[in-house]
Design an enzyme around this catalytic site. Structure first.
Site: not given
Ligand code: TSX
Ligand code: MN
Length: 620
Positions: A90, A233, A242, A262, A284, A286, A309, A401
Site C-alpha cells: 500500500r 496491488y 481497506k 480493523h 500489522s 502482530c 482483518d 500474499r
Molecule cells: O502471531 C503471533 N502470536 C499470536 C498467535 C496466536 N506471533 C507472531 C507475530 C509475528 C507476526 C507471536 N510471536 C506471538 C503470538 O502470540 N508471540 C510471539 C513471540 C514469540 C516468538 C517465539 C517464541 C515465543 C514467543 N518461541 C518460543 O517460546 C519457543
Molecule cells: Mn489489516
C-alpha cells in the site's frame, strides 16, 4: 488470446432463458457509461461472479503469461502472480482523504481539496483504459441483504483484481438485483494506469505487471466514492478492502451509528459448550491471522475463525453489539505462515489460491520464508530470478500474499456468515510491546477501554522504522485506515458506549510480546494465548478473579490457568509488572500525542489520562 465476455456472448446455449449480464439500473448504467467515456476502454464486461467467468479470466491470464499455473498435483487451481518490483505494498503517502474541510480529515491523514482532486483525477484517468477491457464488478460486503452489509461496484481494468475480488467479496449478479431494487451502493474506480494505445491510436505491448509510477488512492468521504490509479496491488486495487470496508465505512459508521474496525473476529467455545464472540484490533505484524486461527493448547476449549482483518459492528434489536466479517476471503501475509506458527492457514491454502510475490519451487509448488524450517535447495524468487539459500536475500517478498476463500479455512465457524452477525462479548486491543504493557488487563469501563484502544502502540523493532525502542502509535490499529479525524473517531467510540450502555462488551488490553532484560519473550504466545482467552471468558462469566492495578484489572494470583506450562514465577512477575516511573513517562508521551488533535480529543479521554496518572501516583 482474447475471450469475449460481452453480454451477448455470455448468454450461452446451456442457459437459454438467462438474461444478459449487467443491469437495468439507470444510475449504475450511466455511471459506467460516463467512466467509459472518460477512460476509453476497448470493451466493457459486466461481471456476473460465476465460476465460468473466473475460469475464463484465469485461462486468459495464464495464456498471456500474467499468472503462473501451479502444479495441480500439489496446489490444484492455484496460481502465482508476480507484481512489478515497485508495486508491492500500500502507498500511504499517496493515499488521500478528500473531505470538504481539512480538519475533518485530521492531522493523521493526507487531506486534499475534493474539487481540486476531482479535476486532477479527470486528467489522470482520461484515456487510462485505452486498449484494455473495463470490468464492472458488483459486490456485497457481508451476507447479501444483511442488516450490517453494504453493496459496492468496482470498475477496474485489471483482470487480476476481478479474480481477487471474486475471492475477497461476495461478488455477483445478485448484487445488480439489489441495486435495481434501490439499495444504496458505493462507487469505486480503479485503473492500473497503463493504457495500451497512445493519443494517436498506436498500440504498445502490455507490461508483465502493468502499473504507473504515479499513484493515487483517493477517498471522497462525503460522496462515499473511491478512485485508485497506478497500482494493481492489494489494498491499493481491491477497493472493497481497506478503501471501502475501513476508510469509507468508518465515515458511514460515524454518520449512521455503527463501527467499521480493523479487527479479527473469533468464536470461542468453553468446555461447557458455551460460545463467546470476540473482536480484536492489532497493528500489522502482530499475528492477527494467527490469533484468528488459533489452536488452543488447553483441553476442552476451541477457537473458530470468523474473520482475520475487518469487523463491522452495529447495535442489534436486543441492544447488544453485533458483528460481521464484511469480507469473504483472506488476503494474508505469506512469510511467517508455517506449520508451527499457523498450521490452520497452511491447510487453508491447499488449493484455489492466488499467491502474489512468493517463491516458486522447481516442482511447481510455492514457498516462502517460514513455511518450512529448512528452505528448498533451489527456487525461483518472487522477481523470477534463480535463488538458493546462499543468495542472501529473501526468496519471497516480505509482503507477499495469499488470496483464498474464508470458507476454505478448516477452523471457519458455522456462524461466520450469519445474516445478522454475531453478538460480541469482548473487544481486545493489542500492540507489540517489549516493555510496560502486561499480558492482559481488563478495562475498568467502556471509556477506559476506548483509552486503551486510542493508545495502542508498538516499539520500533528495526532501525528502518525509526529510533529503536521509540513508540509508534497506531490508535485502534486504524492509523492508515480511518477515513476522518482520529479524535472524532475516538468521540464516536465514546458515543457508542452510551448507546450500548450496560450491554456494551467488556474491553481488554493484551500484549503477547513483552520481553525480559535479556530480550527474551516472557510469554510463549500462539496456542498458549488460549489461557488468556479463558481468563477473559472467566471475567465475562464473573468467576475469574481480578486485582486492581493502576492501568486496569489484572488476573488475580492463580486465576490465569498455567497448568502444564513451564513458566517461572519471576517471568510471570515481569509479565504483569506495572512500573510507575516508566508508565508516568508514557503518560507524558500520550498527552503529547493527544495534543496534536487539539480540542477535538474527547473530554472522556483526557479524563482517562488524568485518572491513569492519579492511579499511578497513588500507587506505591
Ligand atoms: O502471531 C503471533 N502470536 C499470536 C498467535 C496466536 N506471533 C507472531 C507475530 C509475528 C507476526 C507471536 N510471536 C506471538 C503470538 O502470540 N508471540 C510471539 C513471540 C514469540 C516468538 C517465539 C517464541 C515465543 C514467543 N518461541 C518460543 O517460546 C519457543
Ligand atoms: Mn489489516
Amino acid at each position: 488470446m482474447t475471450i469475449d465476455l460481452t453480454p451477448d456472448a455470455a448468454t450461452d446455449s446451456t442457459t437459454p432463458s438467462r438474461a444478459p449480464a449487467g443491469t437495468t439500473d439507470p444510475a449504475l448504467r450511466s455511471w459506467v457509461a460516463d467512466l467509459a467515456a472518460l477512460t476509453q476502454p476497448d470493451d466493457i464486461v459486466w461481471c456476473d461472479g460465476s465460476l465460468r467467468e473466473a475460469d475464463l479470466l484465469t485461462k486468459q491470464l495464464v495464456a498471456d503469461g500474467k499468472l503462473i499455473r501451479l502444479n495441480p498435483e500439489w496446489r490444484p487451481n492455484s496460481y502465482l502472480a508476480r507484481t512489478d518490483p515497485g508495486d508491492v505494498a500500500r502507498v500511504e503517502d499517496r493515499t488521500f482523504i478528500c473531505s470538504t474541510y481539512e480538519e475533518d480529515a485530521g492531522p493523521t491523514n493526507n487531506w486534499r481539496d475534493p474539487r481540486e482532486m476531482r479535476e486532477e483525477l479527470r486528467d489522470v484517468f482520461a484515456g487510462s483504459m485505452k486498449g484494455r477491457t473495463m470490468y464492472v464488478v458488483p459486490f456485497s460486503m457481508g451476507p447479501l441483504g444483511g442488516p450490517i452489509s453494504q453493496l459496492g461496484v468496482e470498475i477496474t481494468d485489471s483482470p487480476y483484481v476481478v479474480l481477487s475480488m471474486g475471492i475477497m467479496t461476495r461478488m455477483g449478479e445478485r448484487v445488480y438485483r439489489l441495486i435495481e431494487a434501490g439499495e444504496p451502493w458505493v462507487r469505486t474506480v480503479h485503473s492500473v494506469g497503463y493504457p495500451l494505445r497512445d493519443e494517436r491510436g498506436f498500440m504498445r505491448d502490455d507490461a508483465d505487471w502493468p502499473c504507473n509510477d504515479t499513484k493515487y488512492i483517493v477517498q471522497f468521504p462525503d460522496s462515499r466514492e473511491i478512485w485508485s490509479f497506478g497500482s494493481g496491488y492489494g489494498g491499493n486495487a481491491l477497493l472493497a478492502k481497506k478503501c471501502f470496508a475501513l476508510r469509507i465505512a468508518s465515515v458511514m459508521g460515524r454518520d449512521e451509528g455503527w463501527l467499521a474496525e480493523h479487527m479479527l473476529l473469533i468464536k470461542i467455545t468453553s468446555p461447557e459448550g458455551k460460545a463467546y464472540h470476540v473482536a480484536a484490533a492489532f497493528p500489522s505484524a502482530c499475528g492477527k491471522t494467527n490469533l484468528a486461527m488459533l489452536r488452543p493448547t488447553i483441553p476442552g476449549w476451541t477457537v473458530e475463525t470468523i474473520g482475520d482483518d475487518i469487523a463491522w459492528m452495529r447495535p442489534g434489536a436486543d441492544g447488544r453489539l453485533y458483528a460481521i466479517n464484511p469480507e469473504a476471503g483472506f488476503f494474508g501475509v505469506a512469510p511467517g505462515t508455517g506449520a508451527s506458527t499457523n498450521p490452520t492457514a497452511v491447510q487453508t491454502l491447499w488449493g484455489n489460491t492466488i499467491f502474489t510475490n512468493v517463491a516458486l519451487r522447481p516442482d511447481g509448488d510455492v514457498w516462502w520464508e517460514g513455511l518450512t524450517d529448512v528452505p528448498p535447495a533451489e527456487l525461483t524468487d518472487w522477481e523470477g530470478n534463480p535463488w538458493t539459500p546462499a543468495s542472501g536475500r529473501p526468496a519471497a517478498h516480505p509482503n507477499s500474499r495469499f488470496t483464498v476463500a474464508a470458507a476454505q479455512c478448516p477452523s471457519i465457524a458455522d456462524d461466520w456468515d450469519a445474516h445478522d452477525g454475531v453478538p460480541i462479548d469482548a473487544i481486545l486491543f493489542g500492540g507489540r510491546r517489549a516493555t510496560n504493557v502486561p499480558l492482559v488487563a481488563e478495562a475498568r469501563s467502556w471509556k477506559h477501554g476506548v483509552f486503551m484502544g486510542a493508545t495502542i502502540s508498538s516499539e520500533q523493532t528495526a532501525a528502518a522504522e525509526g529510533t529503536v525502542g521509540e513508540l509508534r502509535r497506531d490508535p485502534f490499529a486504524m492509523l492508515p485506515f480511518c477515513g476522518y479525524n482520529m479524535a472524532d473517531y475516538w468521540a464516536h467510540w465514546v458515543r457508542m458506549g452510551r448507546t450500548l450502555g450496560e450491554q456494551a462488551p467488556k474491553v481488554f488490553q493484551v500484549n503477547w510480546f513483552r520481553k525480559d532484560a535479556d530480550g527474551r519473550f516472557l510469554w510463549p504466545g500462539f496456542g498458549e494465548n488460549a489461557r488468556v482467552l479463558e481468563w477473559i471468558v472467566g471475567r465475562i462469566e464473573g468467576h475469574a478473579d481480578a486485582v486492581e492495578a493502576p492501568i486496569g484489572l489484572l488476573p488475580a494470583p492463580g486465576s490465569l490457568d498455567l497448568d502444564g506450562l513451564d513458566i517461572a514465577q519471576e517471568a510471570l512477575d515481569q509479565l504483569f509488572d506495572v512500573d510507575r516511573t516508566s508508565w508516568l513517562a508514557e503518560c507524558d508521551l500520550t498527552e503529547d500525542y493527544f495534543d496534536q488533535f487539539g480540542d477535538r480529543v474527547p473530554a472522556a479521554l483526557r479524563a482517562e489520562l488524568a485518572s491513569l496518572r492519579y492511579h499511578l501516583e497513588r500507587a506505591s
